[in-house]
Design a protein around this motif. Structure first.
Motif, PDB file in Angstrom:
ATOM      1  N   LEU A 130       0.775  -1.212  -0.005  1.00 41.35           N
ATOM      2  CA  LEU A 130      -0.079   0.114  -0.007  1.00 41.35           C
ATOM      3  C   LEU A 130       0.901   1.172  -0.023  1.00 41.35           C
ATOM      4  N   GLY A 131       1.857   1.348   0.788  1.00 42.93           N
ATOM      5  CA  GLY A 131       2.839   2.329   0.861  1.00 42.93           C
ATOM      6  C   GLY A 131       3.369   2.697  -0.795  1.00 42.93           C
ATOM      7  N   LEU A 132       3.927   1.604  -1.336  1.00 42.41           N
ATOM      8  CA  LEU A 132       4.427   1.840  -2.569  1.00 42.41           C
ATOM      9  C   LEU A 132       3.289   2.375  -3.620  1.00 42.41           C
ATOM     10  N   THR A 133       2.012   1.844  -3.563  1.00 45.46           N
ATOM     11  CA  THR A 133       0.833   2.275  -4.324  1.00 45.46           C
ATOM     12  C   THR A 133       0.223   3.734  -3.953  1.00 45.46           C
ATOM     13  N   LEU A 134       0.523   4.072  -3.050  1.00 44.01           N
ATOM     14  CA  LEU A 134       0.060   5.475  -2.553  1.00 44.01           C
ATOM     15  C   LEU A 134       1.349   6.596  -2.850  1.00 44.01           C
ATOM     16  N   VAL A 135       2.526   6.092  -2.677  1.00 46.05           N
ATOM     17  CA  VAL A 135       3.541   7.040  -3.035  1.00 46.05           C
ATOM     18  C   VAL A 135       3.543   7.153  -4.599  1.00 46.05           C
ATOM     19  N   THR A 136       3.155   5.995  -5.177  1.00 48.21           N
ATOM     20  CA  THR A 136       3.242   6.252  -6.702  1.00 48.21           C
ATOM     21  C   THR A 136       2.045   7.164  -7.096  1.00 48.21           C
ATOM     22  N   LEU A 137       0.979   6.947  -6.478  1.00 47.46           N
ATOM     23  CA  LEU A 137      -0.500   7.868  -6.913  1.00 47.46           C
ATOM     24  C   LEU A 137      -0.226   9.338  -6.364  1.00 47.46           C
ATOM     25  N   ALA A 138       0.583   9.578  -5.481  1.00 50.02           N
ATOM     26  CA  ALA A 138       1.180  10.986  -4.839  1.00 50.02           C
ATOM     27  C   ALA A 138       2.088  11.405  -6.141  1.00 50.02           C
ATOM     28  N   GLY A 139       2.766  10.598  -6.517  1.00 50.38           N
ATOM     29  CA  GLY A 139       3.687  11.140  -7.668  1.00 50.38           C
ATOM     30  C   GLY A 139       2.839  11.433  -8.831  1.00 50.38           C
ATOM     31  N   PHE A 140       1.866  10.771  -9.267  1.00 56.69           N
ATOM     32  CA  PHE A 140       1.019  11.105 -10.366  1.00 56.69           C
ATOM     33  C   PHE A 140       0.234  12.446  -9.982  1.00 56.69           C
ATOM     34  N   LEU A 141      -0.659  12.500  -8.746  1.00 63.85           N
ATOM     35  CA  LEU A 141      -1.361  13.725  -8.482  1.00 63.85           C
ATOM     36  C   LEU A 141      -0.814  14.887  -7.880  1.00 63.85           C
ATOM     37  N   VAL A 142       0.527  14.457  -7.085  1.00 67.27           N
ATOM     38  CA  VAL A 142       0.962  15.672  -6.494  1.00 67.27           C
ATOM     39  C   VAL A 142       2.277  16.221  -7.191  1.00 67.27           C
ATOM     40  N   LEU A 143       2.989  15.218  -7.622  1.00 69.86           N
ATOM     41  CA  LEU A 143       4.326  15.691  -8.172  1.00 69.86           C
ATOM     42  C   LEU A 143       4.398  15.825  -9.888  1.00 69.86           C
ATOM     43  N   GLU A 183       4.231  13.460 -11.999  1.00 76.74           N
ATOM     44  CA  GLU A 183       4.732  12.288 -12.739  1.00 76.74           C
ATOM     45  C   GLU A 183       3.689  11.509 -13.488  1.00 76.74           C
ATOM     46  N   GLN A 184       4.058  10.910 -14.777  1.00 76.49           N
ATOM     47  CA  GLN A 184       3.310  10.386 -15.657  1.00 76.49           C
ATOM     48  C   GLN A 184       3.026   8.906 -15.460  1.00 76.49           C
ATOM     49  N   PRO A 185       1.761   8.553 -15.310  1.00 75.06           N
ATOM     50  CA  PRO A 185       1.453   6.874 -15.149  1.00 75.06           C
ATOM     51  C   PRO A 185       1.620   6.297 -16.375  1.00 75.06           C
ATOM     52  N   SER A 186       1.846   5.139 -16.268  1.00 76.90           N
ATOM     53  CA  SER A 186       2.213   4.168 -17.540  1.00 76.90           C
ATOM     54  C   SER A 186       1.411   3.087 -17.159  1.00 76.90           C
ATOM     55  N   LEU A 187       1.158   2.187 -18.194  1.00 76.41           N
ATOM     56  CA  LEU A 187       0.443   0.830 -18.071  1.00 76.41           C
ATOM     57  C   LEU A 187       1.344  -0.017 -17.485  1.00 76.41           C
ATOM     58  N   THR A 188       2.695   0.060 -17.526  1.00 74.49           N
ATOM     59  CA  THR A 188       3.452  -0.947 -17.126  1.00 74.49           C
ATOM     60  C   THR A 188       3.398  -0.835 -15.565  1.00 74.49           C
ATOM     61  N   ARG A 189       3.489   0.729 -14.916  1.00 74.23           N
ATOM     62  CA  ARG A 189       3.343   1.001 -13.569  1.00 74.23           C
ATOM     63  C   ARG A 189       2.274   0.567 -13.069  1.00 74.23           C
ATOM     64  N   LEU A 190       0.933   0.765 -13.741  1.00 73.55           N
ATOM     65  CA  LEU A 190      -0.284   0.627 -13.203  1.00 73.55           C
ATOM     66  C   LEU A 190      -0.396  -0.969 -13.247  1.00 73.55           C
ATOM     67  N   LEU A 191       0.273  -1.809 -14.037  1.00 76.06           N
ATOM     68  CA  LEU A 191       0.175  -3.144 -13.714  1.00 76.06           C
ATOM     69  C   LEU A 191       0.762  -3.581 -12.609  1.00 76.06           C
ATOM     70  N   GLY A 192       2.017  -2.922 -12.584  1.00 73.70           N
ATOM     71  CA  GLY A 192       3.131  -3.392 -11.402  1.00 73.70           C
ATOM     72  C   GLY A 192       2.499  -3.188 -10.196  1.00 73.70           C
ATOM     73  N   LEU A 193       1.532  -1.945  -9.970  1.00 71.36           N
ATOM     74  CA  LEU A 193       0.816  -1.805  -8.687  1.00 71.36           C
ATOM     75  C   LEU A 193      -0.055  -2.797  -8.447  1.00 71.36           C
ATOM     76  N   CYS A 194      -0.753  -3.364  -9.507  1.00 74.77           N
ATOM     77  CA  CYS A 194      -1.754  -4.340  -9.339  1.00 74.77           C
ATOM     78  C   CYS A 194      -1.400  -5.440  -8.748  1.00 74.77           C
ATOM     79  N   CYS A 195      -0.222  -5.894  -9.252  1.00 75.74           N
ATOM     80  CA  CYS A 195       0.546  -7.096  -9.094  1.00 75.74           C
ATOM     81  C   CYS A 195       0.974  -7.020  -7.628  1.00 75.74           C
ATOM     82  N   VAL A 196       1.494  -6.004  -7.136  1.00 75.13           N
ATOM     83  CA  VAL A 196       2.081  -5.680  -5.890  1.00 75.13           C
ATOM     84  C   VAL A 196       0.946  -5.787  -4.798  1.00 75.13           C
TER      85      VAL A 196
END
Length: 129
Positions: A75-88, A90-103
């Motif tokens: 959950l930490g990795l997922t929320l940090v990644t989402l914060a990167g998208f929404l606050v910082l 950063e650009q989401p990619s399909l690979t990153r989103l699939l990786g988060l689903c796997c985590v």
């Protein structure tokens, strides 16, 4: 280990939010325009990470350590990644989103496959008989 109570899950949630907040503040502080902003960001991050470990330790008094760590990291990795998208920005990619689903799926599988010590050996044998 004491029985799992909502308290342990709240401690785990606090640990996750402190980890995410500290990491996000550290990155944001690089954009602040006042003297020693980066240093302040690092101090806040270290404080948040220290508190995060404290709450993670509290959570493991009632949760299996593997479950607590899997959720803390997942959950930490997922929320940090989402914060990167929404606050910082950063650009989401399909690979990153699939990786988060796997985590997240992995954390759920660890939780599902972990015995919480609630059943005695006799109860388990009776169920399988």
């Amino acid at each position: 280990m004491t029985p799992t109570r909502p308290y342990h899950w709240f401690c785990l949630l606090a640990a996750i939010l402190l980890e995410v907040g500290g990491s996000t503040i550290m990155k944001l502080s690089q954009q602040w325009g006042f003297a020693h902003a980066a240093l302040l960001g690092l101090v806040i991050m270290w404080l948040c990470i220290g508190l995060s470990y404290y709450f993670l330790a509290l959570s493991t008094t009632g949760l299996p350590v593997g479950v607590a760590f899997a959720f803390w990291e997942g959950l930490g990795l997922t929320l940090v990644t989402l914060a990167g998208f929404l606050v910082l920005g950063e650009q989401p990619s399909l690979t990153r989103l699939l990786g988060l689903c796997c985590v997240l799926g992995g954390a759920l599988l660890v939780h599902k496959g972990t015995s919480h010590g609630d059943d005695s050996a006799a109860t388990k044998e009776a169920r399988h008989a």
